[in-house]
Structures are given as structure tokens and as C-alpha cells.
Design an enzyme around this catalytic site. Structure first.
Site, PDB file in Angstrom:
ATOM      1  N   GLU A 160     -10.394   0.911  -2.500  1.00  0.00           N
ATOM      2  CA  GLU A 160      -9.165   0.115  -2.565  1.00  0.00           C
ATOM      3  C   GLU A 160      -8.595   0.025  -1.152  1.00  0.00           C
ATOM      4  OE1 GLU A 160      -6.784   0.666  -5.945  1.00  0.00           O
ATOM      5  OE2 GLU A 160      -5.012  -0.287  -5.088  1.00  0.00           O
ATOM      6  N   ARG A 161      -8.331  -1.195  -0.735  1.00  0.00           N
ATOM      7  CA  ARG A 161      -7.844  -1.448   0.643  1.00  0.00           C
ATOM      8  C   ARG A 161      -8.807  -0.882   1.669  1.00  0.00           C
ATOM      9  NH1 ARG A 161      -5.004  -5.135  -1.710  1.00  0.00           N
ATOM     10  NH2 ARG A 161      -3.501  -4.316  -3.188  1.00  0.00           N
ATOM     11  N   ASN A 168      -5.134   5.739  -7.458  1.00  0.00           N
ATOM     12  CA  ASN A 168      -5.190   4.991  -8.718  1.00  0.00           C
ATOM     13  C   ASN A 168      -6.415   5.491  -9.486  1.00  0.00           C
ATOM     14  OD1 ASN A 168      -2.934   3.352  -8.231  1.00  0.00           O
ATOM     15  ND2 ASN A 168      -4.161   1.914  -7.034  1.00  0.00           N
ATOM     16  N   GLU A 207       3.276   1.628 -10.052  1.00  0.00           N
ATOM     17  CA  GLU A 207       2.357   0.494 -10.165  1.00  0.00           C
ATOM     18  C   GLU A 207       1.426   0.658 -11.368  1.00  0.00           C
ATOM     19  OE1 GLU A 207       0.678   0.305  -6.150  1.00  0.00           O
ATOM     20  OE2 GLU A 207       2.336  -1.011  -5.586  1.00  0.00           O
ATOM     21  N   ARG A 221       3.412  11.891  -4.949  1.00  0.00           N
ATOM     22  CA  ARG A 221       3.840  10.753  -4.125  1.00  0.00           C
ATOM     23  C   ARG A 221       5.187  10.192  -4.564  1.00  0.00           C
ATOM     24  NH1 ARG A 221       0.340   6.295  -3.944  1.00  0.00           N
ATOM     25  NH2 ARG A 221       0.356   5.984  -1.707  1.00  0.00           N
ATOM     26  N   ARG A 236      14.054  -2.854  -3.946  1.00  0.00           N
ATOM     27  CA  ARG A 236      12.926  -1.931  -3.959  1.00  0.00           C
ATOM     28  C   ARG A 236      13.062  -0.852  -2.893  1.00  0.00           C
ATOM     29  NH1 ARG A 236       6.547  -3.639  -3.407  1.00  0.00           N
ATOM     30  NH2 ARG A 236       5.863  -1.719  -2.396  1.00  0.00           N
ATOM     31  N   ASP A 284       6.375  -0.527   2.039  1.00  0.00           N
ATOM     32  CA  ASP A 284       4.947  -0.304   1.852  1.00  0.00           C
ATOM     33  C   ASP A 284       4.145  -0.686   3.096  1.00  0.00           C
ATOM     34  OD1 ASP A 284       2.537   0.221   0.739  1.00  0.00           O
ATOM     35  OD2 ASP A 284       2.548  -1.442  -0.691  1.00  0.00           O
ATOM     36  N   GLU A 343       3.550  10.180   4.882  1.00  0.00           N
ATOM     37  CA  GLU A 343       2.332   9.413   4.607  1.00  0.00           C
ATOM     38  C   GLU A 343       2.328   8.151   5.466  1.00  0.00           C
ATOM     39  OE1 GLU A 343       1.405   8.605   0.402  1.00  0.00           O
ATOM     40  OE2 GLU A 343       0.603   6.654   0.961  1.00  0.00           O
ATOM     41  N   GLU A 352      -3.941  -2.297   5.876  1.00  0.00           N
ATOM     42  CA  GLU A 352      -3.737  -3.237   4.766  1.00  0.00           C
ATOM     43  C   GLU A 352      -2.882  -4.443   5.164  1.00  0.00           C
ATOM     44  OE1 GLU A 352      -2.082  -1.365   1.330  1.00  0.00           O
ATOM     45  OE2 GLU A 352      -1.934  -3.251   0.211  1.00  0.00           O
ATOM     46  N   GLU A 356       2.686  -7.930  15.490  1.00  0.00           N
ATOM     47  CA  GLU A 356       4.015  -8.160  14.914  1.00  0.00           C
ATOM     48  C   GLU A 356       4.549  -9.544  15.308  1.00  0.00           C
ATOM     49  OE1 GLU A 356       7.107  -5.623  16.504  1.00  0.00           O
ATOM     50  OE2 GLU A 356       8.184  -5.680  14.595  1.00  0.00           O
ATOM     51  N   TRP A 407       7.320  -8.131  -7.358  1.00  0.00           N
ATOM     52  CA  TRP A 407       7.102  -6.894  -6.597  1.00  0.00           C
ATOM     53  C   TRP A 407       8.281  -6.457  -5.718  1.00  0.00           C
ATOM     54  CZ3 TRP A 407       2.811  -4.221  -7.882  1.00  0.00           C
ATOM     55  CH2 TRP A 407       1.821  -4.916  -8.586  1.00  0.00           C
TER      56      TRP A 407
HETATM   57  O1  GCW Z   1       0.208  -0.770  -0.667  1.00  0.00           O
HETATM   58  C1  GCW Z   1      -0.037  -0.551  -1.988  1.00  0.00           C
HETATM   59  C2  GCW Z   1      -1.429  -1.023  -2.150  1.00  0.00           C
HETATM   60  C3  GCW Z   1      -2.107  -0.448  -3.363  1.00  0.00           C
HETATM   61  C4  GCW Z   1      -1.971   1.066  -3.313  1.00  0.00           C
HETATM   62  C5  GCW Z   1      -0.497   1.412  -3.291  1.00  0.00           C
HETATM   63  C6  GCW Z   1      -0.241   2.905  -3.178  1.00  0.00           C
HETATM   64  C7  GCW Z   1      -3.548   2.680  -4.040  1.00  0.00           C
HETATM   65  O2  GCW Z   1      -1.442  -2.417  -2.167  1.00  0.00           O
HETATM   66  O3  GCW Z   1      -3.441  -0.847  -3.319  1.00  0.00           O
HETATM   67  O4  GCW Z   1      -2.624   1.693  -4.375  1.00  0.00           O
HETATM   68  O5  GCW Z   1       0.110   0.823  -2.175  1.00  0.00           O
HETATM   69  O6  GCW Z   1       0.109   3.359  -2.094  1.00  0.00           O
HETATM   70  O7  GCW Z   1      -0.363   3.599  -4.158  1.00  0.00           O
END
Ligand code: GCW
Length: 690
Positions: free
Chosen positions: A168-169, A210, A294, A327, A344, A373, A395, A401, A523, A553
Site C-alpha cells: 500500500e502506497r 490495514n 478508515e 495509532r 478533520r 495526512d 510518525e 505518497e 511545494e 474525506w
Molecule cells: O495516507 C493514508 C493512506 C492510506 C493509509 C493511511 C494510514 C495504510 O492513503 O493508504 O493506510 O493513510 O496512515 O493508515
């Protein structure tokens, strides 16, 4: 698949003097044996020096017995010896992971406070051989000693690898931990561990937070023998294996009807499970959990809070000395875009602040650097300023990403430095200036020992590990920074270039400015002033101003014909209240709000005058033109390295820089056109906007 050795790709450094031919090391100890092998390999490949290893404990003890014989070697002494020793008493700070490198009369001594320290000291000496011949000769001649202890107790990678081999990513190929739902343990696994140890990383989570499908079964008998093998291998490099777990495992594996943390059956399931897992994998560090986030299961379903959820797991794992890393990425991902009050950015603090002091000692809250995020620019998460009686871990995301997906160059250490250096003004215990994020996550401020830094990893099975060769600077940089938060982004970048490509001045002179300016360039041509997002839904690559504007979102820019940005002041969502003064006031007031975060905190008219004397709209145009031009210049400058890098490396980097330059133009034109059409205000400089 063939792969590079990244920064452990030793090449002969002509001008280094490494005048040693004997290594005294107690190779009966496995960790010392590994350190000895590493030094022998590096000495041979870097300095053509053959180090004969003598595992004579009595001789080591005799030679090192006199602790005060520091300094240049007396005539006639055994000058050609290197000694490896584990002896916490020699270090000024008793720390298992600390080390001291110094010249004594008997020879050069690498002393570790424990096995970890010896390994880090050995890799430090190798790094000095690779990158700093002058320092090396000072050390060898007794003019300088090097002593270090890690700044952060936990220095961890989080891999988002799935058991089917996808990541993932992931932007560097497939997983090298999993294929077809099996664990893969081979030579590359060992080289991965060497890379981590060489920069001081001491923990790694190998599977995606996930946790779905087959991955849920990682904690069952089917996988335990392989996990045991992996944990053992990692631990010889002082790396603790961690796993992500599925909070709903009691249902999915245990056949229970619930995973309510207060249910006895659920608690019993986890106790039994932890006993079973630890009986097979005693070196396991613990688990990382993404709950109620999520779509992942969590305690909210049962009306329980996150302390109840985390503590239940913590209690089950405590007898085995394990940690639960929990987390804080918890927010409502089913928001209505029409609702402008829900924010958010507030969610992490709103969810976790009331629980401060309630988490067990072996729970660590893992907090993303920003409240949203991993955008190209965000303020620092206010949780660091608020929580005082909770173990915290920072973190960050090495995987790019939202910062170019390892196609664009974006060296992130400068961003992480800013986060670490952010003053929280947390009231308790801080003497002036000692309340930065670095002070908090290192445990210095509140005296915690279970804390540190984690990075979402950017590796895969690509031959260069990170897709973009220069993205390896983020992998390297994370480890070095987590170990020593005082290092500058420039020092780290220099080290990485030299360790990877040798001490070639031209390579350094070309790559260093590229790395150091890359975040700002990225940026400029994407989403500046703290607005973020504007990417394509789901895969998150490429410009799409409204990609997330009417979605669920919680990631909006609210552009209209008058202006743009999110009002997070007290008159808006009230998010600023989550900061301590004077940060709160600084963000609240548009005049004092740092301009790079202007649109994160304020909804601003296009005609608003910035400190530069430009209007907001003109800044948007200028920034995008400038950023795209700088991306193009990076490509042109890089051409000078055509004959200084291995051809395949040059080609790979060149191809990506070209892609970046082209893509930066796409960003520029899409964003500028969108805002021209939205505002109706022309570019003062009359450049082409479509
Ligand atoms: O940035 C988002 C990502 C998800 C990721 C989530 C997370 C692993 O798009 O892909 O899931 O964060 O940090 O849990």
C-alpha cells in the site's frame, strides 16, 4: 532479483589511511561476530586493508584493562590493532545502544555500551571511513574520539506490505517480505537488516496497518515458524520485529461474536494468543494497531474508548515484555462536504486528549507529524503539545505518497527537522526551549522510555530499493535523524551522497543542492501555503484541484471566486485552540500566521497582500511558474553527472527527473488555470495561463 547495496556499496576511497591489520573481537558472541564481519568487509572494500580477526578474550582484556591509556600509540606497541569491546563503564552515559570510538595505546577501540552500541559504533566507524577521511585520521591518531548515544529509544520503520506481495502506497516495486501469502527470507532480508542497523534503526513492522484477509493469520501457527526465523535474523542486527494486527482477530480467528475489549472472552483470546505467539517468537517487539480508522475495526463499535482497546492488548502482551503501538490517525472519513464545522484536523486531539494518562506503560501512541495526512506542508500535530502523561511516538512518511511518489525528488529530512524543532510550549517540566517535539518523543521532557520515531518505509524489491535512486536519502536520512536528531539535513544529505557515490566532489556539488531544495520546489509547483491535497482520488498522484473537494474525506480547499483556504481560527473550526500559547495566537492572527501555512489556518481573499508585497493570487502564479522552472533546471544541472555516475544509475535518475520536470508543468498549468478562471484576475507578468 539483483539489487544494489545502497549506501553500503563500498568503493575504494583512495586517500584513506586505515593502518590496522588485526582485529581483536570476541566472536563467540554472535553480535560481536557480526560487527567484526562488517568491519572486515568494509576495511577490505574501502581501504584494501585485510583485518585478521583474533578472538582472544584474554588478550582483549589485558590490552584494554588500563582504561586510562588514551592517546597516541607509544613506540613499539601493537599499533595495528582494532579492538571491539562491550563495556558500559567506559561510556559517559550508561546506554546499551551507545558507543565510543577512540584511540588507545594498544590500538583503536570500538566500545559499545551493549551489543547494540557495538554494532552502531562499528557502522559509525565504517561511515566515517566512507565519508570523512579527515575525521578518520584524527581518530586513528588519537586526536579525536567519537561518543554517541541514540536520541530516541525506538527508531522504527512501518512497512505497509501486504501478504500477497503488494505494498500500500509502495513506489519501489513489490514487497521483499511477502510473496503469495508466504514470508520470504533470503539474502536480501539480511541486507535489509544491515541497512537498518547501519543507520541505527532498531525496530520494524513488516506488514500493513490495514490488516485484511490473509494477513490476519500472521499470528497463527501457519506463520509462526517463519516469523521466528525472521525475528531471530533481525535481532542479530538488534532490530525488533513488530507486526500489525487486526483488532477484530477474536472474531476472525477466534470465532467469537465480538471483539469488545471489556469482554472476558476477548481478553482471554488475546492472552492465549500472545502466549502462543511469544512461545514461538520470543524476540517479537510487539504490535502496531490501526483501530477505528478508515474502516478498520476498533473499540468504538462497542462504545469503548481507545485507552480501553489499547490497554486490553497491552495487558495481554505485558508478561512477554511487548509493546502496543497505537495509532492516533482516527477521524471521521464519512464527512459531508457541505458541513463546514466538522474539521478533520481536530480529530486526533479531540479523540485522544481526554485519555491522557490512561494508557498502560507499554502502550505508545503513534502520532502523524501533522493533523491531516502527510501533506507537503502541515502544522505540527497539536497532540504533541497536549499529551503529557502518555508515551508518544512521531510518525513520518518516507514513502512519498503526497510528495511525488518517488518519481519526483523530494528530500524530506528538512521537513522532519522542522517538526522535531517545533516548540510546543507544553507547560510541564520545560525549561526554556526544551519542549520541542524532539524533546518529547525522545522522552527527555517527561522522562519516558517507551517513545521515539517511526517512518512509513519507502522500500520495495526494485533493484535500487526505493524506485528513485535519490529517494534512498529519505530512507537513510530517517535512520540517521532518529538516532541523532541534532544532525542537520545538510550533514545527512552529504553523508548519504558520499556513502552511496563515493567522495566525488562533482557528484556532491550537484546532488547536495538538488536534495536540499527539492522539498521547497515540490511545494511550489503543487499545493503551497499549507493548502495541500489537490491530487487525484485514490492513487494520490498528479494534480486535480477538486479531486477531494466534494468527497467524504474532510480534505477541502473551499475555493470560490473571492478566495480560498480553511478557516481554522476561533471564528472558524476552532482548531487553533488545540495549541498552547503563543502558538495559538500566532496561528489565529492572519498577520502572525507563518505564511507557508496561511491557507491551512485562514480563508483568504485572492487580493490579500502577503509579506512579500504580492497578492495571494500573484503568489500562486509566481510560485507555480518558479517551481516548474526549478524542476526543469534540476534536470539540466543533473546532466553534468553523465560521466560521473554508473550509466544505469544516471539513466534511472535522469528519467525520473525528466518525468518530474514534465509533470511539474502539468501541475503549474492546471493550478494556475483553475485559479485564473476562479478569480478572474490576470497574471501581472502576462505569462501563459490557459
Ligand atoms: O495516507 C493514508 C493512506 C492510506 C493509509 C493511511 C494510514 C495504510 O492513503 O493508504 O493506510 O493513510 O496512515 O493508515
Amino acid at each position: 532479483m539483483a539489487y544494489s547495496k545502497a549506501w553500503l556499496n563500498y568503493r575504494v576511497v583512495d586517500h584513506i589511511r586505515f593502518p590496522f591489520d588485526t582485529l581483536y573481537a570476541d566472536t563467540g558472541n554472535e553480535q560481536i561476530r557480526i560487527a567484526a564481519q562488517e568491519l572486515q568487509k568494509a576495511a577490505k572494500e574501502l581501504a584494501k586493508a585485510k583485518l585478521n580477526c583474533i578472538s582472544d578474550l584474554a588478550e582483549i582484556k589485558r590490552a584494554l584493562g588500563k582504561s586510562d591509556d588514551v592517546g597516541a600509540a607509544p613506540k613499539g606497541a601493537c599499533r595495528g590493532a582494532v579492538y571491539m569491546e562491550i563495556n558500559p563503564d567506559r561510556l559517559s552515559l550508561a546506554d546499551e545502544e551507545g558507543y565510543l570510538i577512540r584511540r588507545q595505546a594498544c590500538g583503536l577501540v570500538i566500545c559499545g555500551g551493549g551489543e547494540g552500541g557495538l554494532l552502531y559504533g562499528t557502522f559509525a566507524l565504517i561511515r566515517i571511513m566512507q565519508t570523512d577521511p579527515q575525521l578518520l585520521s584524527k581518530i586513528c591518531s588519537g586526536k579525536q574520539t567519537v561518543e554517541k548515544s541514540p536520541a530516541n529509544p525506538l527508531r522504527m520503520l512501518n512497512h505497509w506490505d501486504n501478504t500477497d506481495g503488494s505494498i500500500e502506497r509502495g513506489y519501489a516495486g513489490k514487497s521483499f517480505f511477502f510473496a503469495d501469502h508466504e514470508l520470504v527470507i533470503d539474502e536480501r532480508t539480511r541486507d535489509y537488516a544491515r541497512l537498518l542497523a547501519s543507520v541505527g534503526i532498531n525496530a520494524t513492522v513488516i506488514n500493513n496497518v490495514n490488516v485484511r484477509g490473509a494477513a490476519t493469520e500472521l499470528i497463527t501457527a501457519r506463520y509462526l515458524p517463519q516469523l521466528a526465523k525472521l525475528a531471530k535474523l533481525f535481532y542479530t542486527y538488534r532490530i525488533k520485529l513488530y507486526l500489525s494486527l487486526n483488532f477484530a482477530a477474536p472474531i476472525e480467528l477466534g470465532g467469537l461474536a465480538t471483539c469488545d475489549p471489556l469482554e472476558q472472552d476477548v481478553q482471554d483470546f488475546w492472552k492465549k494468543k500472545m502466549d502462543e505467539v511469544y512461545a514461538a517468537v520470543p524476540e517479537l517487539g510487539g504490535f502496531l494497531v490501526k483501530a477505528d480508522s478508515e474502516g478498520r475495526p476498533g473499540p468504538f463499535t462497542y462504545g469503548r474508548d481507545h485507552a480501553q482497546g489499547a490497554n486490553m492488548l497491552a495487558e495481554a502482551i505485558a508478561p512477554h515484555g511487548g509493546n502496543i503501538i497505537w495509532r492516533c490517525f482516527v477521524y471521521n472519513c464519512r464527512q459531508d462536504w457541505r458541513d463546514r464545522k466538522t474539521d478533520r484536523a481536530r480529530a486526533g486531539y479531540d479523540n485522544f486528549m481526554p485519555l491522557d494518562g490512561q494508557f498502560a506503560d507499554n502502550v505508545i501512541l503513534q502520532i502523524k507529524n501533522g493533523p491531516m495526512d502527510f501533506q507537503v506542508r502541515e502544522p505540527v500535530s497539536p497532540l504533541f503539545s497536549g499529551l503529557k502523561e502518555t508515551n508518544m511516538m512521531l510518525e513520518v512518511q518516507a514513502a512519498q505518497e503526497y510528495t511525488g511518489q518517488q518519481k519526483h525528488l523530494c528530500y524530506l529530512v528538512p521537513m522532519w527537522k522542522e517538526v522535531l524543532g517545533f516548540r510546543t510550549y507544553a507547560e510541564k517540566g520545560a525549561t526554556d526551549g526544551a519542549d520541542t517535539v524532539a524533546d518529547i518523543v525522545s522522552g527527555r521532557l517527561y522522562g519516558q522510555r517507551n517513545c521515539g520515531m517511526a517512518a512509513v518505509a519507502n522500500t520495495g524489491d526494485d533493484e535500487n530499493w526505493t524506485g528513485h535512486d535519490m529517494a534512498a536519502a529519505n530512507f537513510y536520512g530517517f535512520g540517521r535523524l532518529a538516532f541523532d536528531t541534532e544532525l542537520t539535513a545538510e550533514e545527512i544529505a552529504k553523508e548519504w551522497v558520499r556513502a552511496t557515490y563515493g567522495c566525488d566532489r562533482e557528484v556532491l556539488e550537484c546532488m547536495l543542492p538538488m536534495l536540499l531544495s527539492s522539498w521547497e520546489i515540490y511545494e511550489k509547483y503543487t499545493s503551497p501555503l499549507g493548502i495541500g491535497w489537490m491530487v487525484n482520488p485514490s492513487h494520490h498522484y498528479g494534480p486535480n484541484v477538486d479531486g477531494y473537494e466534494y468527497d467524504r474525506w474532510g480534505t477541502y480547499h473551499y475555493s470560490d471566486c473571492h478566495g480560498m483556504g480553511v478557516d481554522r481560527t476561533m471564528a472558524g473550526t476552532g482548531y487553533v485552540a488545540q495549541y498552547n500559547e503563543p502558538n495559538r495566537g500566532m496561528y489565529e492572527n492572519i498577520e502572525s500566521c507563518p505564511e507557508e501555512l496561511l491557507l491551512f489556518f485562514h480563508h483568504v481573499p485572492y487580493t490579500h497582500m502577503l509579506k512579500t508585497g504580492k497578492t495571494l493570487i500573484q503568489h500562486i502564479y509566481d510560485s507555480h511558474f518558479e517551481g516548474a522552472m526549478q524542476a526543469q533546471n534540476m534536470l539540466l544541472n543533473f546532466d553534468s553527472l553523465k560521466h560521473r555516475l554508473p550509466p544505469e544509475v544516471f539513466e534511472r535518475i535522469h528519467t525520473r527527473l525528466k518525468m518530474q520536470a514534465d509533470h511539474a508543468k502539468e501541475w503549474r498549468d492546471r493550478i494556475n488555470t483553475y485559479y485564473y478562471r476562479m478569480s478572474g484576475i490576470a497574471d501581472e507578468k502576462g505569462r501563459t495561463i490557459y
